[in-house]
Write a protein that holds these residues in place. Structure first.
Motif, short mmCIF file in Angstrom:
data_model
loop_
_atom_site.label_atom_id
_atom_site.label_comp_id
_atom_site.label_asym_id
_atom_site.label_seq_id
_atom_site.Cartn_x
_atom_site.Cartn_y
_atom_site.Cartn_z
N VAL A 198 34.38 44.76 53.81
CA VAL A 198 34.01 44.19 52.53
C VAL A 198 32.68 44.74 52.04
O VAL A 198 32.51 45.02 50.84
CB VAL A 198 33.93 42.64 52.65
N ALA A 199 31.71 44.91 52.94
CA ALA A 199 30.40 45.42 52.55
C ALA A 199 30.49 46.83 51.98
O ALA A 199 29.77 47.19 51.04
CB ALA A 199 29.44 45.39 53.73
N ILE A 200 31.38 47.66 52.53
CA ILE A 200 31.55 49.02 52.03
C ILE A 200 32.15 48.99 50.62
O ILE A 200 31.71 49.72 49.72
CB ILE A 200 32.45 49.84 52.97
N VAL A 201 33.15 48.12 50.44
CA VAL A 201 33.77 48.01 49.12
C VAL A 201 32.75 47.55 48.08
O VAL A 201 32.65 48.11 46.98
CB VAL A 201 34.96 47.01 49.17
N ALA A 202 31.96 46.52 48.42
CA ALA A 202 31.02 45.94 47.46
C ALA A 202 29.84 46.86 47.18
O ALA A 202 29.40 46.98 46.03
CB ALA A 202 30.53 44.58 47.97
N HIS A 203 29.31 47.50 48.20
CA HIS A 203 28.07 48.26 48.04
C HIS A 203 28.29 49.74 47.74
O HIS A 203 27.42 50.37 47.13
CB HIS A 203 27.21 48.13 49.30
N SER A 204 29.40 50.31 48.15
CA SER A 204 29.60 51.75 48.01
C SER A 204 30.71 52.13 47.03
O SER A 204 30.58 53.11 46.30
CB SER A 204 29.91 52.38 49.38
N ILE A 205 31.80 51.36 47.01
CA ILE A 205 32.95 51.71 46.18
C ILE A 205 32.82 51.17 44.77
O ILE A 205 32.99 51.89 43.77
CB ILE A 205 34.27 51.22 46.82
N MET A 206 32.51 49.88 44.65
CA MET A 206 32.53 49.23 43.35
C MET A 206 31.38 49.61 42.41
O MET A 206 31.60 49.73 41.20
CB MET A 206 32.58 47.72 43.52
N PRO A 207 30.13 49.78 42.89
CA PRO A 207 29.05 50.11 41.94
C PRO A 207 29.32 51.33 41.06
O PRO A 207 29.16 51.24 39.83
CB PRO A 207 27.84 50.31 42.86
N PRO A 208 29.75 52.48 41.60
CA PRO A 208 30.06 53.60 40.70
C PRO A 208 31.16 53.28 39.70
O PRO A 208 31.08 53.65 38.52
CB PRO A 208 30.50 54.72 41.66
N VAL A 209 32.18 52.55 40.15
CA VAL A 209 33.28 52.18 39.25
C VAL A 209 32.79 51.28 38.13
O VAL A 209 33.08 51.51 36.94
CB VAL A 209 34.41 51.49 40.04
N LEU A 210 32.02 50.25 38.48
CA LEU A 210 31.55 49.30 37.47
C LEU A 210 30.54 49.93 36.52
O LEU A 210 30.50 49.58 35.33
CB LEU A 210 30.94 48.09 38.17
N ILE A 211 29.72 50.84 37.02
CA ILE A 211 28.77 51.53 36.15
C ILE A 211 29.50 52.37 35.11
O ILE A 211 29.18 52.36 33.92
CB ILE A 211 27.81 52.41 36.99
N ILE A 212 30.52 53.09 35.54
CA ILE A 212 31.29 53.92 34.61
C ILE A 212 32.04 53.05 33.60
O ILE A 212 32.08 53.36 32.40
CB ILE A 212 32.27 54.82 35.40
N VAL A 213 32.63 51.94 34.06
CA VAL A 213 33.33 51.03 33.15
C VAL A 213 32.36 50.48 32.10
O VAL A 213 32.70 50.39 30.91
CB VAL A 213 33.98 49.88 33.94
N THR A 214 31.15 50.13 32.52
CA THR A 214 30.15 49.62 31.57
C THR A 214 29.85 50.63 30.48
O THR A 214 29.78 50.29 29.29
CB THR A 214 28.86 49.24 32.32
N TYR A 215 29.67 51.89 30.87
CA TYR A 215 29.36 52.91 29.87
C TYR A 215 30.56 53.22 28.99
O TYR A 215 30.39 53.61 27.82
CB TYR A 215 28.84 54.17 30.56
N LEU A 216 31.77 53.07 29.50
CA LEU A 216 32.95 53.23 28.65
C LEU A 216 32.96 52.14 27.56
O LEU A 216 33.32 52.42 26.41
CB LEU A 216 34.22 53.15 29.49
N ILE A 217 32.57 50.93 27.93
CA ILE A 217 32.50 49.86 26.93
C ILE A 217 31.44 50.17 25.89
O ILE A 217 31.66 50.01 24.67
CB ILE A 217 32.20 48.52 27.62
N TYR A 218 30.26 50.65 26.34
CA TYR A 218 29.21 51.00 25.38
C TYR A 218 29.64 52.17 24.49
O TYR A 218 29.24 52.25 23.32
CB TYR A 218 27.92 51.34 26.12
N TYR A 219 30.42 53.08 25.04
CA TYR A 219 30.94 54.19 24.24
C TYR A 219 31.80 53.68 23.10
O TYR A 219 31.69 54.14 21.95
CB TYR A 219 31.72 55.14 25.15
N LYS A 220 32.66 52.70 23.40
CA LYS A 220 33.52 52.14 22.37
C LYS A 220 32.72 51.29 21.38
O LYS A 220 33.05 51.23 20.19
CB LYS A 220 34.63 51.31 23.01
N ILE A 221 31.66 50.63 21.86
CA ILE A 221 30.79 49.90 20.94
C ILE A 221 30.13 50.86 19.96
O ILE A 221 30.06 50.60 18.75
CB ILE A 221 29.72 49.11 21.73
#
Length: 305
Positions: free
Chosen positions: A132-155
């Protein structure tokens, strides 16, 4: 009660059905302008060299943030609770029945049980066979950062009507704010880059910007045309449905964050309704906040918090 195995099975079936439905809609062309409006990108072949350089600068900033988030794996005191909840759900196949600190059986705490993000990490950890720690700290942050910028791109696309010169400048400015915006320990920019995997960060950096994007779309699709006779576009109810889903995401991320989303959306939706003279927008906004109301009632009257 239900176990993580039960939740994982139901969730997998539901997501599979939605995926098949979406795939068929695209394959058979059963999509309208709304789909391309939200899931398409600019064609960089026809833009100027200056805009290409601006996009390149943004991609460098984005890559730097993703790398730093992955490389440093910034720890946080909240890991002792939320990651322990996720780890116990994965290893013991139990949901919110033990104290994450000492492992003893305890009563259900709704404030934490209504926030399902740790269980989502347990679901991902079990499916990927990673901790779980690997998923939360290593896998998800890059994914969530990219998703956030995709939302800002559409904004940016919605704000500037797809102006090819303004959108990349907006993205660079947003990147600068995220990198240098650590004005306090509790700033959303700090959560964005150092506590990306937490539900509080999801509320501030994904749910709220996504709701802003959807309300921008609703505003544009319900405003009057230049002649003032006909409305610009009447296909806006789908965005109210998406706004309701956005509120559900906010509830899964942080139960208390729902109140912030509800107040914020109430102000904006009321403003859009008055400005565009569309009572239906207000009704749609109220319907979109039904998940928030249900979550709030469960939280207030459901038991131990």
């Amino acid at each position: 009660g239900m176990t993580l195995t039960d939740v994982s099975d139901y969730f997998s079936i539901i997501m599979f059905c939605f995926s098949i439905a979406g795939f068929l809609l695209v394959v058979f062309g059963m999509v309208n302008r709304t789909f391309y409006e939200n899931y398409s990108f600019h064609n960089i072949k026809n833009i100027s060299i200056a805009n290409r350089l601006t996009w390149l600068f943004f991609m460098i900033l984005l890559g730097w943030q993703v790398f730093m988030a992955y490389y440093f794996n910034t720890p946080n005191g909240d890991d002792a609770y939320y990651l322990s909840v996720a780890n116990m759900a994965d290893k013991l196949d139990e949901l919110y029945i033990r104290s994450p600190y000492i492992g003893y059986l305890e009563g259900l705490h709704l404030r934490h049980a209504l926030s399902q993000f740790p269980i989502f990490y347990a679901f991902l950890a079990r499916g990927s066979h990673l901790h779980v720690a690997i998923v939360a700290h290593s896998i998800m942050p890059p994914v969530l950062i990219i998703v956030t910028y995709l939302i800002y791109y559409k904004i940016a696309s919605a704000l500037f009507n797809d102006d090819e010169s303004k959108v990349p400048i907006f993205m660079v400015l947003i990147s600068g704010v995220q990198i240098f915006g650590a004005s306090s320990e509790y700033a959303s920019e700090v959560f964005f880059l150092t506590r990306t995997w937490q539900g509080k960060s999801m509320i501030a950096n994904i749910a709220i910007p996504a709701s802003l994007l959807l309300m921008l779309r609703i505003s544009k699709r319900t405003q009057r045309s230049e002649t003032g006779v006909k409305y610009y576009d009447n296909r806006w109810m789908g965005y109210c449905f998406l706004l309701g889903l956005c509120n559900l995401v906010g509830g899964f991320a942080s139960s208390l964050g729902l109140l912030l989303l509800a107040m914020y959306e109430a102000i904006v939706i009321l403003t859009i309704s008055v400005r565009n003279k569309r009572l239906g927008v207000l009704i749609g906004g109220i319907l979109a906040n039904i998940p928030s109301a249900v979550y709030t009632l469960i939280y207030l009257f459901g038991g131990t918090r």
